[in-house]
Design a protein around this motif. Structure first.
Motif, PDB file in Angstrom:
ATOM      1  N   PRO A  34      -8.075  55.592  14.610  1.00  0.00           N
ATOM      2  CA  PRO A  34      -9.242  56.310  15.027  1.00  0.00           C
ATOM      3  C   PRO A  34      -9.141  57.853  14.688  1.00  0.00           C
ATOM      4  N   ASP A  35      -8.041  58.463  14.444  1.00  0.00           N
ATOM      5  CA  ASP A  35      -7.983  59.767  14.021  1.00  0.00           C
ATOM      6  C   ASP A  35      -8.002  60.046  12.683  1.00  0.00           C
ATOM      7  N   GLY A  36      -8.212  58.898  11.858  1.00  0.00           N
ATOM      8  CA  GLY A  36      -8.085  59.113  10.178  1.00  0.00           C
ATOM      9  C   GLY A  36      -6.785  59.563   9.658  1.00  0.00           C
ATOM     10  N   LYS A  37      -5.585  59.646  10.135  1.00  0.00           N
ATOM     11  CA  LYS A  37      -4.569  59.819   9.619  1.00  0.00           C
ATOM     12  C   LYS A  37      -3.432  58.770   9.053  1.00  0.00           C
ATOM     13  N   TRP A  38      -4.155  57.593   9.660  1.00  0.00           N
ATOM     14  CA  TRP A  38      -3.215  56.181   9.275  1.00  0.00           C
ATOM     15  C   TRP A  38      -4.046  55.115   8.498  1.00  0.00           C
ATOM     16  N   LEU A  39      -3.603  54.289   7.664  1.00  0.00           N
ATOM     17  CA  LEU A  39      -4.316  53.197   7.247  1.00  0.00           C
ATOM     18  C   LEU A  39      -3.371  51.990   7.342  1.00  0.00           C
ATOM     19  N   PRO A  75      -5.105  43.564   9.924  1.00  0.00           N
ATOM     20  CA  PRO A  75      -4.916  44.742  10.854  1.00  0.00           C
ATOM     21  C   PRO A  75      -6.267  45.397  11.377  1.00  0.00           C
ATOM     22  N   SER A  76      -6.163  45.796  12.660  1.00  0.00           N
ATOM     23  CA  SER A  76      -7.100  46.388  13.323  1.00  0.00           C
ATOM     24  C   SER A  76      -6.623  47.322  14.299  1.00  0.00           C
ATOM     25  N   PHE A  77      -6.977  48.508  14.375  1.00  0.00           N
ATOM     26  CA  PHE A  77      -6.432  49.638  15.371  1.00  0.00           C
ATOM     27  C   PHE A  77      -7.501  49.339  16.520  1.00  0.00           C
ATOM     28  N   ASP A  78      -6.779  49.781  17.973  1.00  0.00           N
ATOM     29  CA  ASP A  78      -7.791  49.723  19.020  1.00  0.00           C
ATOM     30  C   ASP A  78      -8.455  51.019  19.006  1.00  0.00           C
ATOM     31  N   PRO A  79      -9.409  51.143  19.743  1.00  0.00           N
ATOM     32  CA  PRO A  79     -10.189  52.508  19.728  1.00  0.00           C
ATOM     33  C   PRO A  79      -9.099  53.805  20.102  1.00  0.00           C
ATOM     34  N   LEU A 127      -1.977  48.045  17.397  1.00  0.00           N
ATOM     35  CA  LEU A 127      -2.634  47.416  16.211  1.00  0.00           C
ATOM     36  C   LEU A 127      -2.792  45.932  16.314  1.00  0.00           C
ATOM     37  N   TYR A 128      -3.914  45.188  16.296  1.00  0.00           N
ATOM     38  CA  TYR A 128      -3.990  43.696  16.429  1.00  0.00           C
ATOM     39  C   TYR A 128      -4.023  43.207  14.888  1.00  0.00           C
ATOM     40  N   LEU A 153       2.017  50.994  19.102  1.00  0.00           N
ATOM     41  CA  LEU A 153       2.050  51.988  18.377  1.00  0.00           C
ATOM     42  C   LEU A 153       2.585  53.267  18.952  1.00  0.00           C
ATOM     43  N   GLN A 154       2.851  53.277  20.403  1.00  0.00           N
ATOM     44  CA  GLN A 154       3.549  54.338  21.135  1.00  0.00           C
ATOM     45  C   GLN A 154       4.819  53.839  21.892  1.00  0.00           C
ATOM     46  N   LYS A 155       5.645  54.568  22.170  1.00  0.00           N
ATOM     47  CA  LYS A 155       6.963  54.321  22.673  1.00  0.00           C
ATOM     48  C   LYS A 155       6.875  53.749  24.139  1.00  0.00           C
ATOM     49  N   ASP A 156       5.859  54.500  24.655  1.00  0.00           N
ATOM     50  CA  ASP A 156       5.692  54.205  26.271  1.00  0.00           C
ATOM     51  C   ASP A 156       4.681  53.385  26.313  1.00  0.00           C
TER      52      ASP A 156
END
Length: 189
Positions: free
Chosen positions: A79-84, A120-124, A129-130, A161-164
């Motif tokens: 969503p932030d455009g920094k990752w593929l 793969p698909s990022f959630d909003p 990552l699904y 994608l986040q530790k917490d």
């Protein structure tokens, strides 16, 4: 490809504005195009098994990744455009998922496939990552042809994608519910 080779064009919503042509970029035969959700960039895959990113402002092209076995597919922007995130054929028989950090120009293999991980698909919110994976081997007999098949071999999965971040499939209990679940002490016995 009206001039003999694939090229990138940018069309404006206003039909009276000129079409921007991105000439001189060695794109190969383009297989898929994926615009960024928030930056002026486009990810492309081609017949040479490359994943490319074109900056639409600077008209610069960079190669993000390359596979030796098959075309890269299933490209998804964060969503932030920094990752593929994308499917990456790592051998003739297995496909893993990879993440490309576009700010650091690094790629990371994020799954260890049994057979194949795809789409793969990022959630909003960028927490998960699904993806879909072929990794269940429970054969079932066919009633008509007396063969074994794997009708339930492919299922959806997710990666936090986040530790917490907790799994959305595990219910979160309130403090009152947690207190009810704790074993009660036996006093006086």
């Amino acid at each position: 490809d009206h001039k003999g080779e694939d090229c990138l064009e940018l069309h404006d919503v206003d039909p009276l504005k000129k079409i921007k042509h991105f000439k001189g970029l060695d794109l190969g035969r383009i297989v898929s195009v994926h615009p960024s959700p928030c930056t002026d960039e486009v990810a492309l895959t081609n017949h040479r098994c490359q994943l490319l990113v074109v900056d639409l402002k600077t008209k610069k092209l960079k190669e993000v990744d390359h596979s030796e076995f098959w075309e890269i597919s299933g490209v998804s922007w964060s969503p932030d455009g920094k990752w593929l995130a994308y499917d990456y054929r790592q051998s003739r028989h297995t496909t893993c998922l990879k993440l490309a950090d576009l700010t650091k120009n690094k790629t990371h293999k994020i799954t260890k496939p049994v057979l194949g991980d795809f789409y793969p698909s990022f959630d909003p919110d960028g927490k998960y990552l699904y993806f879909v994976s072929k990794r269940i081997y429970k054969p079932v007999y066919d009633n008509m042809q007396f063969e074994l098949g794997f009708p339930k071999g492919m299922r959806p999965y997710l990666i936090t994608l986040q530790k917490d971040a907790s799994s959305p499939f595990v219910p979160i209990l309130s403090e009152d519910e947690n207190q009810d679940k704790k074993p009660k002490s036996k006093k006086g016995k």
